[in-house]
Enzyme design. Structure first.
Site, PDB file in Angstrom:
ATOM      1  CG  ASP A  97       2.679  -2.811   1.826  1.00 35.96           C
ATOM      2  OD1 ASP A  97       2.861  -3.565   0.995  1.00 35.96           O
ATOM      3  OD2 ASP A  97       3.264  -2.023   2.235  1.00 35.96           O
ATOM      4  NE  ARG A 112       1.737  -5.586   4.808  1.00 38.21           N
ATOM      5  CZ  ARG A 112       2.460  -5.748   3.754  1.00 38.21           C
ATOM      6  NH1 ARG A 112       2.004  -6.497   2.598  1.00 38.21           N
ATOM      7  NH2 ARG A 112       3.731  -5.298   3.803  1.00 38.21           N
ATOM      8  CG  ASP A 116       1.586  -9.487  -3.039  1.00 40.79           C
ATOM      9  OD1 ASP A 116       2.380  -9.917  -3.742  1.00 40.79           O
ATOM     10  OD2 ASP A 116       1.933  -8.507  -2.068  1.00 40.79           O
ATOM     11  CG  ASP A 160       4.808  -3.916 -10.312  1.00 36.92           C
ATOM     12  OD1 ASP A 160       4.099  -3.424 -11.339  1.00 36.92           O
ATOM     13  OD2 ASP A 160       5.647  -2.986  -9.675  1.00 36.92           O
TER      14      ASP A 160
HETATM   15  P1  IMP Z   1       8.170  -6.864  -8.651  1.00 34.20           P
HETATM   16  O1  IMP Z   1       9.032  -7.363  -8.157  1.00 34.20           O
HETATM   17  O2  IMP Z   1       8.345  -5.614  -9.167  1.00 34.20           O
HETATM   18  O3  IMP Z   1       7.264  -7.852  -9.338  1.00 34.20           O
HETATM   19  O4  IMP Z   1       7.084  -6.488  -7.254  1.00 34.20           O
HETATM   20  C1  IMP Z   1       6.682  -7.429  -6.570  1.00 34.20           C
HETATM   21  C2  IMP Z   1       6.235  -6.672  -5.393  1.00 34.20           C
HETATM   22  O5  IMP Z   1       6.069  -5.466  -5.260  1.00 34.20           O
HETATM   23  C3  IMP Z   1       4.881  -7.337  -4.743  1.00 34.20           C
HETATM   24  O6  IMP Z   1       5.059  -8.654  -4.206  1.00 34.20           O
HETATM   25  C4  IMP Z   1       4.331  -6.265  -3.882  1.00 34.20           C
HETATM   26  O7  IMP Z   1       4.845  -6.559  -2.729  1.00 34.20           O
HETATM   27  C5  IMP Z   1       5.128  -4.772  -4.495  1.00 34.20           C
HETATM   28  N1  IMP Z   1       3.790  -4.351  -5.346  1.00 34.20           N
HETATM   29  C6  IMP Z   1       3.965  -4.184  -6.936  1.00 34.20           C
HETATM   30  N2  IMP Z   1       2.794  -3.587  -7.244  1.00 34.20           N
HETATM   31  C7  IMP Z   1       2.157  -3.196  -5.949  1.00 34.20           C
HETATM   32  C8  IMP Z   1       0.978  -2.393  -5.925  1.00 34.20           C
HETATM   33  O8  IMP Z   1       0.004  -2.075  -6.856  1.00 34.20           O
HETATM   34  N3  IMP Z   1       0.627  -2.119  -4.680  1.00 34.20           N
HETATM   35  C9  IMP Z   1       1.347  -2.707  -3.671  1.00 34.20           C
HETATM   36  N4  IMP Z   1       2.433  -3.348  -3.545  1.00 34.20           N
HETATM   37  C10 IMP Z   1       2.861  -3.581  -4.977  1.00 34.20           C
HETATM   38 MG    MG Z   2       4.944  -9.613  -2.167  1.00 32.14          MG
END
Ligand code: IMP
Ligand code: MG
Length: 179
Positions: free
Chosen positions: A160, A166, A101, A104
């Site tokens: 979410d 969602r 999705d 980040d």
């Molecule tokens: P990462 O490991 O920091 O790249 O985080 C990834 C996960 O954090 C994603 O797959 C989302 O489930 C959640 N996430 C990161 N940013 C957002 C956001 O802006 N809204 C909702 N969920 C987020």
């Molecule tokens: Mg995710």
């Protein structure tokens, strides 16, 4: 019935998402021509994007799901990743397209990629609906990106806030005062 109020401020409409899924689906079809592909969706956030995308991938495909959680508060992810639902097929010598999705910090996907690489697939690529490059903490680059977004808290179209929103048929963002 009164018109339903939107949740947050709309960033990307369903029409734009479907159009982008079509473009990337076609590109993926070209890139893997003559190859088989395992489309691996990450639960739960990727399901809507995965559905749109795979309708436009014209290859021999199988699908599977994996769930990886990075623990932390509800709006920021920590560095600790846990696989809470494992893949259910043998991926040895298979082309894997992880469908995510949002990327980040990159922590979750970096971990997941290494986890899958241990099983010796033929290739691993990533197709993410959204990319938040300004937040990256680890070296991780998606191969196919739907849209780049600013450092905002995004909800809808699979994403979410505390497991809600969602189902929204658009991508919007919540103000810091709302989260
Ligand atoms: P990462 O490991 O920091 O790249 O985080 C990834 C996960 O954090 C994603 O797959 C989302 O489930 C959640 N996430 C990161 N940013 C957002 C956001 O802006 N809204 C909702 N969920 C987020
Ligand atoms: Mg995710």
């Amino acid at each position: 019935m009164a018109e339903k109020e939107t949740v947050g401020k709309i960033l990307i409409t369903e029409k734009e998402i479907v159009k982008r899924a079509k473009e990337l689906g076609r590109q993926i079809t070209r890139d893997y021509q003559g190859e088989e592909l395992v489309i691996l969706g990450t639960l739960k956030g990727a399901i809507m994007w995965m559905a749109d995308l795979m309708k436009n991938i014209d290859l021999d495909t199988r699908i599977d799901f994996v769930s990886a959680s990075s623990y932390g508060s509800s709006t920021t992810s920590s560095g600790v990743v846990k696989i809470t639902k494992d893949i259910s097929m043998d991926i040895y010598n298979k082309n894997i397209l992880i469908v995510e999705d949002i990327v980040d910090t990159g922590t979750t996907l970096k971990y997941l990629k290494a986890y899958l690489a241990d099983r010796n697939p033929k290739s691993i690529r990533i197709c993410t609906m959204l990319d938040k490059p300004s937040r990256r903490k680890v070296d991780l680059q998606a191969d196919y990106i739907g849209f780049q977004v600013e450092d905002l808290f995004i909800v809808g179209y699979g994403l979410d806030y505390d497991q809600k929103y969602r189902n929204l048929p658009y991508i919007s963002y919540l103000e810091p005062s709302e989260i």
